[in-house]
Design a protein around this motif. Sequence first.
Motif, PDB file in Angstrom:
ATOM      1  N   ALA A  17       0.820  -1.209   0.000  1.00 45.00           N
ATOM      2  CA  ALA A  17       0.000   0.000   0.000  1.00 45.00           C
ATOM      3  C   ALA A  17       0.858   1.265   0.000  1.00 45.00           C
ATOM      4  CB  ALA A  17      -0.911  -0.028   1.225  1.00 45.00           C
ATOM      5  N   ALA A  18       1.805   1.338   0.921  1.00 45.07           N
ATOM      6  CA  ALA A  18       2.607   2.558   1.060  1.00 45.07           C
ATOM      7  C   ALA A  18       3.563   2.735  -0.125  1.00 45.07           C
ATOM      8  CB  ALA A  18       3.388   2.513   2.379  1.00 45.07           C
ATOM      9  N   ASP A  34       9.663  -5.815  -5.397  1.00 41.84           N
ATOM     10  CA  ASP A  34       8.965  -6.657  -4.418  1.00 41.84           C
ATOM     11  C   ASP A  34       9.310  -8.119  -4.685  1.00 41.84           C
ATOM     12  OD1 ASP A  34       6.120  -5.938  -2.635  1.00 41.84           O
ATOM     13  OD2 ASP A  34       6.767  -8.024  -2.843  1.00 41.84           O
ATOM     14  N   HIS A  35       9.415  -8.890  -3.632  1.00 38.41           N
ATOM     15  CA  HIS A  35       9.720 -10.309  -3.840  1.00 38.41           C
ATOM     16  C   HIS A  35       8.474 -11.155  -4.134  1.00 38.41           C
ATOM     17  CE1 HIS A  35       9.494 -11.390   0.751  1.00 38.41           C
ATOM     18  NE2 HIS A  35       8.452 -10.746   0.328  1.00 38.41           N
ATOM     19  N   ASN A  52     -11.067  -2.536   3.353  1.00 36.60           N
ATOM     20  CA  ASN A  52     -11.523  -1.390   4.154  1.00 36.60           C
ATOM     21  C   ASN A  52     -10.433  -0.331   3.989  1.00 36.60           C
ATOM     22  OD1 ASN A  52     -11.958  -0.924   7.758  1.00 36.60           O
ATOM     23  ND2 ASN A  52     -12.503   0.374   6.028  1.00 36.60           N
ATOM     24  N   THR A 175       8.519  -9.780   5.916  1.00 34.41           N
ATOM     25  CA  THR A 175       9.873  -9.994   6.441  1.00 34.41           C
ATOM     26  C   THR A 175      10.269  -8.755   7.248  1.00 34.41           C
ATOM     27  OG1 THR A 175      11.021  -8.882   4.625  1.00 34.41           O
ATOM     28  CG2 THR A 175      10.533 -11.234   4.311  1.00 34.41           C
ATOM     29  N   GLU A 371       3.774   0.554   7.353  1.00 37.85           N
ATOM     30  CA  GLU A 371       3.776  -0.222   8.588  1.00 37.85           C
ATOM     31  C   GLU A 371       5.180  -0.441   9.153  1.00 37.85           C
ATOM     32  OE1 GLU A 371       1.157  -3.643   8.197  1.00 37.85           O
ATOM     33  OE2 GLU A 371       2.211  -4.584   9.866  1.00 37.85           O
ATOM     34  N   GLY A 381      -9.650   0.468   8.709  1.00 42.08           N
ATOM     35  CA  GLY A 381      -9.216   1.311   7.588  1.00 42.08           C
ATOM     36  C   GLY A 381      -8.137   2.307   7.965  1.00 42.08           C
ATOM     37  N   PHE A 384      -4.456   1.415   6.428  1.00 38.05           N
ATOM     38  CA  PHE A 384      -4.265   1.827   5.028  1.00 38.05           C
ATOM     39  C   PHE A 384      -4.154   3.347   4.941  1.00 38.05           C
ATOM     40  CE2 PHE A 384      -6.103  -2.364   3.395  1.00 38.05           C
ATOM     41  CZ  PHE A 384      -4.847  -2.833   3.037  1.00 38.05           C
TER      42      PHE A 384
HETATM   43  P1  FDA Z   1       2.523  -4.086   3.017  1.00 38.41           P
HETATM   44  O1  FDA Z   1       2.658  -5.270   3.895  1.00 38.41           O
HETATM   45  O2  FDA Z   1       1.217  -3.780   2.409  1.00 38.41           O
HETATM   46  O3  FDA Z   1       3.560  -4.188   1.814  1.00 38.41           O
HETATM   47  C1  FDA Z   1       4.895  -4.584   1.989  1.00 38.41           C
HETATM   48  C2  FDA Z   1       5.395  -5.165   0.686  1.00 38.41           C
HETATM   49  O4  FDA Z   1       6.782  -5.441   0.839  1.00 38.41           O
HETATM   50  C3  FDA Z   1       4.702  -6.469   0.315  1.00 38.41           C
HETATM   51  O5  FDA Z   1       4.248  -6.405  -1.004  1.00 38.41           O
HETATM   52  C4  FDA Z   1       5.797  -7.522   0.516  1.00 38.41           C
HETATM   53  O6  FDA Z   1       5.711  -8.583  -0.426  1.00 38.41           O
HETATM   54  C5  FDA Z   1       7.071  -6.713   0.309  1.00 38.41           C
HETATM   55  N1  FDA Z   1       8.218  -7.279   1.005  1.00 38.41           N
HETATM   56  C6  FDA Z   1       8.305  -7.651   2.302  1.00 38.41           C
HETATM   57  N2  FDA Z   1       9.527  -8.117   2.568  1.00 38.41           N
HETATM   58  C7  FDA Z   1      10.238  -8.040   1.401  1.00 38.41           C
HETATM   59  C8  FDA Z   1      11.559  -8.407   1.059  1.00 38.41           C
HETATM   60  N3  FDA Z   1      12.392  -8.955   1.944  1.00 38.41           N
HETATM   61  N4  FDA Z   1      11.960  -8.206  -0.232  1.00 38.41           N
HETATM   62  C9  FDA Z   1      11.104  -7.669  -1.147  1.00 38.41           C
HETATM   63  N5  FDA Z   1       9.836  -7.307  -0.871  1.00 38.41           N
HETATM   64  C10 FDA Z   1       9.403  -7.492   0.406  1.00 38.41           C
HETATM   65  N6  FDA Z   1      -5.659  -2.326   7.060  1.00 38.41           N
HETATM   66  C11 FDA Z   1      -6.710  -1.511   6.784  1.00 38.41           C
HETATM   67  O7  FDA Z   1      -6.567  -0.303   6.915  1.00 38.41           O
HETATM   68  N7  FDA Z   1      -7.893  -2.035   6.346  1.00 38.41           N
HETATM   69  C12 FDA Z   1      -8.094  -3.377   6.166  1.00 38.41           C
HETATM   70  O8  FDA Z   1      -9.151  -3.825   5.710  1.00 38.41           O
HETATM   71  C13 FDA Z   1      -7.007  -4.245   6.499  1.00 38.41           C
HETATM   72  N8  FDA Z   1      -7.160  -5.595   6.428  1.00 38.41           N
HETATM   73  C14 FDA Z   1      -6.088  -6.415   6.668  1.00 38.41           C
HETATM   74  C15 FDA Z   1      -6.261  -7.797   6.561  1.00 38.41           C
HETATM   75  C16 FDA Z   1      -5.179  -8.629   6.799  1.00 38.41           C
HETATM   76  C17 FDA Z   1      -5.380 -10.128   6.729  1.00 38.41           C
HETATM   77  C18 FDA Z   1      -3.915  -8.083   7.118  1.00 38.41           C
HETATM   78  C19 FDA Z   1      -2.727  -8.967   7.344  1.00 38.41           C
HETATM   79  C20 FDA Z   1      -3.753  -6.719   7.238  1.00 38.41           C
HETATM   80  C21 FDA Z   1      -4.836  -5.865   7.023  1.00 38.41           C
HETATM   81  N9  FDA Z   1      -4.709  -4.490   7.160  1.00 38.41           N
HETATM   82  C22 FDA Z   1      -5.784  -3.683   6.897  1.00 38.41           C
HETATM   83  C23 FDA Z   1      -3.401  -3.870   7.472  1.00 38.41           C
HETATM   84  C24 FDA Z   1      -2.759  -3.378   6.169  1.00 38.41           C
HETATM   85  O9  FDA Z   1      -2.770  -4.448   5.233  1.00 38.41           O
HETATM   86  C25 FDA Z   1      -1.316  -2.924   6.392  1.00 38.41           C
HETATM   87  O10 FDA Z   1      -1.267  -2.010   7.455  1.00 38.41           O
HETATM   88  C26 FDA Z   1      -0.772  -2.281   5.141  1.00 38.41           C
HETATM   89  O11 FDA Z   1      -0.799  -3.215   4.070  1.00 38.41           O
HETATM   90  C27 FDA Z   1       0.638  -1.775   5.345  1.00 38.41           C
HETATM   91  O12 FDA Z   1       1.102  -1.275   4.125  1.00 38.41           O
HETATM   92  P2  FDA Z   1       2.657  -1.323   3.787  1.00 38.41           P
HETATM   93  O13 FDA Z   1       2.761  -0.890   2.365  1.00 38.41           O
HETATM   94  O14 FDA Z   1       3.443  -0.624   4.819  1.00 38.41           O
HETATM   95  O15 FDA Z   1       3.056  -2.871   3.889  1.00 38.41           O
END
Ligand code: FDA
Length: 398
Positions: A17-18, A34-35, A52, A175, A371, A381, A384
């Motif tokens: 997302a971010a 991204d991996h 959401n 990770t 995150e 929400g 996000f």
């Molecule tokens: P995010 O986790 O989205 O992205 C990180 C990316 O980095 C991923 O694509 C991953 O593959 C990549 N990555 C990680 N390690 C790596 C590595 N070593 N090498 C290369 N790439 C790597 N929040 C909300 O507001 N509303 C909602 O409805 C929900 N629902 C929800 C359901 C479930 C099941 C979960 C687990 C989480 C939610 N959340 C949520 C939380 C929300 O998903 C979360 O806060 C955001 O996705 C965070 O966004 P980021 O971009 O920071 O990390």
Amino acid sequence: MVDALMQVNTVILGAGAAGMMCAAHSGGSTLVVDHAKAPGEKIRISGGGRCNFTNLYAEPSNYLSGNPHFCKSAMARYTQWDFISLVDRHGIAWHEKTLGQLFCDGSAKQIVSMLTTEMAQAGADLWLQTSVGAVEQTDDGFALTLTKDGKDHRVTCRNLVLATGGKSIPKMGATGLAYDIARQFALPVTDTRPGLVPFTFPEGRFSALAGVSLPARLSNARASFDEALLFTHRGLSGPAVLQLSSYWHEGEEITVNLAPESDIFAALRSQRQIAGKRAIATELARYLPARLVDYLKEALAPGCDLTARLADQSDAALQALCDQLSQWQLTPGGTEGYRTAEVTLGGIDTDALSSKNMQAKSRPGLYAIGEAVDVTGWLGGYNFQWAWASGHAAGTAI
Ligand code: FDA
């Protein structure tokens, strides 16, 4: 052996997302890495497949952080209304489910495709199934070794954005990469722990109640939430539990009010007048699920006999019973951990970052968003919205 050399203005690690939001706003050439096989996998599965994506009432008080003021600047400059207008521009239909929580009418995939479209329009490249190797500082930025399709690529950039999220749900590819790179560049990382996660209790404690759900108030000394409570084979879940879990520490007690909306004491007293022969349990079942009332017959403190007749209860006895229902003290054995946690509490210390643009104060060109940073939202929400706001703050600064 490095097969290719490449120079870009910005590398964003993480197409979540971010990271995608940041790429959609960053100027100059941008490479998002991204991996995973696909971008935005957590978006895709979020909100039961409907995402959401924000909350109408999102404000800084809905976030936990070592510095509660840190999120204010980014959130003021990219609000829920900004994201809603982006969603509207893409023709994505949405609705409010409850408590200001906005969901897609259709599918969460619409949000992923909106963000990939925005990224592509901004000219960003996306490398999927790419692993991140060495990351080094150079005279004018950073150099990374990235491995894609079995080939190593050395990529140099002026700006490096850490957007790989937290540790939640390792099965989905989470990770600690952002924390590792932050530490490598001497940025402090606060202790992390799972948040928005179910509580576990010793074997079998609530198995008889698995599947029972009711509105409840869960609280501890730090916070209180009125939302649904769900009993499971492993313990307690549901929105009220997930919310409180972010404010809970190992070994602490929580208080459950099983009927925050009803005045059960008044109801029992009045029924004592008109239906005194009725068992307390029968009357309680008008306010609580029948299986829970059955369970409470065994679980309440001695002296609270739910099979006894209402007519035989003094006011003091009824009050004692109601106190137990409104102040049920429980000590979770633990949580389900990162395996099911929706978020990771803690992360890259906000003290090390500019709240305006998410840039590391001690490392110009290094940014951390989403995150991975020590900012964690409530359920609904809010997480996000933080990803959008922090991604936008960094992207517009680059
Ligand atoms: P995010 O986790 O989205 O992205 C990180 C990316 O980095 C991923 O694509 C991953 O593959 C990549 N990555 C990680 N390690 C790596 C590595 N070593 N090498 C290369 N790439 C790597 N929040 C909300 O507001 N509303 C909602 O409805 C929900 N629902 C929800 C359901 C479930 C099941 C979960 C687990 C989480 C939610 N959340 C949520 C939380 C929300 O998903 C979360 O806060 C955001 O996705 C965070 O966004 P980021 O971009 O920071 O990390």
